[in-house]
Design an enzyme around this catalytic site. Structure first.
Site, PDB file in Angstrom:
ATOM      1  N   GLU A 195       0.804  -1.237   0.000  1.00  0.00           N
ATOM      2  CA  GLU A 195       0.000   0.000   0.000  1.00  0.00           C
ATOM      3  C   GLU A 195       0.834   1.283   0.000  1.00  0.00           C
ATOM      4  O   GLU A 195       0.627   2.182   0.818  1.00  0.00           O
ATOM      5  CB  GLU A 195      -0.982  -0.017   1.191  1.00  0.00           C
ATOM      6  CG  GLU A 195      -1.925  -1.214   1.139  1.00  0.00           C
ATOM      7  CD  GLU A 195      -2.821  -1.359   2.355  1.00  0.00           C
ATOM      8  OE1 GLU A 195      -2.819  -0.473   3.221  1.00  0.00           O
ATOM      9  OE2 GLU A 195      -3.525  -2.376   2.447  1.00  0.00           O
ATOM     10  N   GLU A 239      -6.268 -10.560  -1.289  1.00  0.00           N
ATOM     11  CA  GLU A 239      -7.050 -10.302  -0.069  1.00  0.00           C
ATOM     12  C   GLU A 239      -8.538 -10.255  -0.413  1.00  0.00           C
ATOM     13  O   GLU A 239      -9.266  -9.365   0.015  1.00  0.00           O
ATOM     14  CB  GLU A 239      -6.615  -8.978   0.585  1.00  0.00           C
ATOM     15  CG  GLU A 239      -5.142  -8.922   0.910  1.00  0.00           C
ATOM     16  CD  GLU A 239      -4.744  -7.675   1.707  1.00  0.00           C
ATOM     17  OE1 GLU A 239      -5.618  -6.959   2.211  1.00  0.00           O
ATOM     18  OE2 GLU A 239      -3.529  -7.436   1.809  1.00  0.00           O
TER      19      GLU A 239
HETATM   20  O1  9MR Z   1      -7.596  -8.026   8.293  1.00  0.00           O
HETATM   21  C1  9MR Z   1      -6.657  -7.221   9.001  1.00  0.00           C
HETATM   22  C2  9MR Z   1      -7.263  -6.742  10.314  1.00  0.00           C
HETATM   23  O2  9MR Z   1      -7.506  -7.839  11.181  1.00  0.00           O
HETATM   24  C3  9MR Z   1      -6.320  -5.756  10.977  1.00  0.00           C
HETATM   25  O3  9MR Z   1      -6.939  -5.195  12.119  1.00  0.00           O
HETATM   26  C4  9MR Z   1      -5.923  -4.670   9.999  1.00  0.00           C
HETATM   27  C5  9MR Z   1      -4.881  -3.765  10.581  1.00  0.00           C
HETATM   28  O4  9MR Z   1      -3.681  -4.450  10.775  1.00  0.00           O
HETATM   29  O5  9MR Z   1      -5.400  -5.231   8.804  1.00  0.00           O
HETATM   30  C6  9MR Z   1      -6.280  -6.040   8.129  1.00  0.00           C
HETATM   31  O6  9MR Z   1      -5.675  -6.516   6.954  1.00  0.00           O
HETATM   32  C7  9MR Z   1      -5.327  -5.527   5.976  1.00  0.00           C
HETATM   33  C8  9MR Z   1      -4.098  -6.009   5.248  1.00  0.00           C
HETATM   34  O7  9MR Z   1      -3.069  -6.295   6.155  1.00  0.00           O
HETATM   35  C9  9MR Z   1      -3.647  -5.003   4.222  1.00  0.00           C
HETATM   36  N1  9MR Z   1      -4.703  -4.644   3.311  1.00  0.00           N
HETATM   37  C10 9MR Z   1      -5.970  -4.259   3.914  1.00  0.00           C
HETATM   38  C11 9MR Z   1      -6.411  -5.328   4.912  1.00  0.00           C
HETATM   39  C12 9MR Z   1      -7.758  -4.996   5.484  1.00  0.00           C
HETATM   40  O8  9MR Z   1      -7.646  -3.824   6.229  1.00  0.00           O
END
Ligand code: 9MR
Length: 369
Positions: free
Chosen positions: A155, A260
């Site tokens: 990102e 994802e």
């Molecule tokens: O699914 C993840 C969630 O449990 C966490 O709280 C969050 C913050 O760390 O991250 C989520 O996963 C993200 C991923 O790492 C990167 N792309 C977006 C995802 C959804 O927010």
């Protein structure tokens, strides 16, 4: 007479149950139907990695052919202070992947979000560069040859395709991305290296991602693939942009993955596609319409969405290496808590009881017409 009724009742019930079981047993699993097309991955949370989620455990083994840790390899968990690392759960998922023949995608080395507090306090350029070197070298070399791939940078782009205004850009300038990939390539020569982001199927952001990848390639720095995250709305999937992106990214000579995947069925407060964890909105009941269950109309939209998406993936399976769902079942999904906390969402193929949903059967049918 009554006794006979009871016997018949039991017989009929037993037959129905048996028929249901054998139907379930005869339905091939996701990884089986797509075994010649692409890997089917799932993101695992801490409870799943440590085996406490008994609902998910059988699904992980039978349905999926790849795994990604949802959170436990992020900086704030794995690297809590300057010279302290916490490898407990990371070692567990890597061992689990190796024992069960499930390639592990490491997620993620350099991300502006979920940084440990000590990183946010770093003031000088040199110290931040030193952090990047230590962080990537320590973690990526530990798992080299044991995990399949890394989301090296996550990102790094804004919606308009420019570089995101993060601590890394601010202190190190745009070259931090090349630095990160070079350090990862040296630390993990046997591991594939990817760039991962959301909305990079959209033309402007896609152009930014292409420029980022070409920049690495022009400098001779290794990048093996790109991950399009795939956090979309079930009734508004950008199929045209996804198709264009598969073609544009694969033309760069790298692997294309959907990393994802989930399809929200709930209203979005801003009416946009996004996955920025820092965007939050306030709860109200109107924004949580399916707390008591998903109505048929929304279920149908989800089913149609997944079906059309997988038809597209199947068409381009020679260019796509992996499709990873962001979770195993609905109960686990981050979309129950984002962008509004405390909602009930239904974005995956398995429901809150771990049962396959109508969308699952449509997806299977795409792989096995
Ligand atoms: O699914 C993840 C969630 O449990 C966490 O709280 C969050 C913050 O760390 O991250 C989520 O996963 C993200 C991923 O790492 C990167 N792309 C977006 C995802 C959804 O927010």
């Amino acid at each position: 007479m009554k006794n006979n009724y009871n016997k018949w009742f039991l017989f009929i019930m037993a037959s129905v149950l048996l028929a249901k079981t054998s139907y379930a047993q005869n339905t091939p699993t996701l990884k089986q139907v797509f075994k010649n097309n692409f890997l089917i991955g799932a993101a695992l949370n801490a409870a799943q990695i440590s085996g406490k989620d008994t609902l998910a455990a059988p699904l992980i083994k039978t349905q999926f052919s790849a795994i990604t840790p949802e959170n436990i390899m992020k900086c704030e968990v794995i690297h809590p202070s300057w010279d302290k690392y916490n490898f407990d759960l990371a070692d567990k998922i890597v061992a689990y992947g190796n024992q069960n023949n499930l390639p592990v995608n490491g997620h993620t080395l350099i991300w502006h979000s979920q940084l440990s507090p000590f990183v946010k306090q770093i003031q000088s350029k040199d110290s931040l560069l030193q952090f990047i070197k230590n962080h990537i070298t320590t973690i990526a070399s530990r798992y080299d040859g044991k995990i399949f791939s890394w989301d090296v940078v996550n990102e790094a782009l804004e919606e308009d395709g420019s570089l995101r205004n993060s601590i890394f850009l601010e202190k190190l300038g745009p070259d931090y991305i090349s630095e990160a990939f070079s350090i990862a390539a040296a630390a993990a020569p046997q591991t594939e290296l990817y760039y991962n982001d959301y909305n990079i199927e959209q033309p402007k952001k896609r152009a930014g991602a292409i420029a980022l990848i070409k920049n690495l390639q022009s400098k001779g720095i290794r990048i093996n693939g790109v991950g399009i995250q795939g956090h979309w709305r079930s009734d508004n999937i950008p199929l045209k942009e996804i198709e264009e992106s598969i073609l544009a990214f694969s033309a760069l000579g790298i692997k294309v993955m959907f990393t994802e995947l989930d399809l929200t069925v709930l209203p979005n407060p801003w009416d946009v596609d996004a996955a920025d964890v820092n965007q939050k909105a306030v709860y109200n009941e109107k924004m949580n319409p399916y707390a008591a269950g998903i109505p048929d109309s929304a279920q149908q939209k989800l089913t149609n969405g997944y079906e059309s998406l997988f038809k597209l993936f199947y068409k381009y399976s020679d260019k796509i290496n992996r499709i990873t769902f962001w979770g195993v079942h609905d109960k686990q999904s981050w979309l129950n808590g984002w962008p509004i906390a405390g909602r009930t969402n239904y974005p995956l193929l398995f429901d809150r009881n771990g049962k396959p949903k109508p969308a699952y059967y449509k997806v299977i049918a795409v792989g096995k017409p």
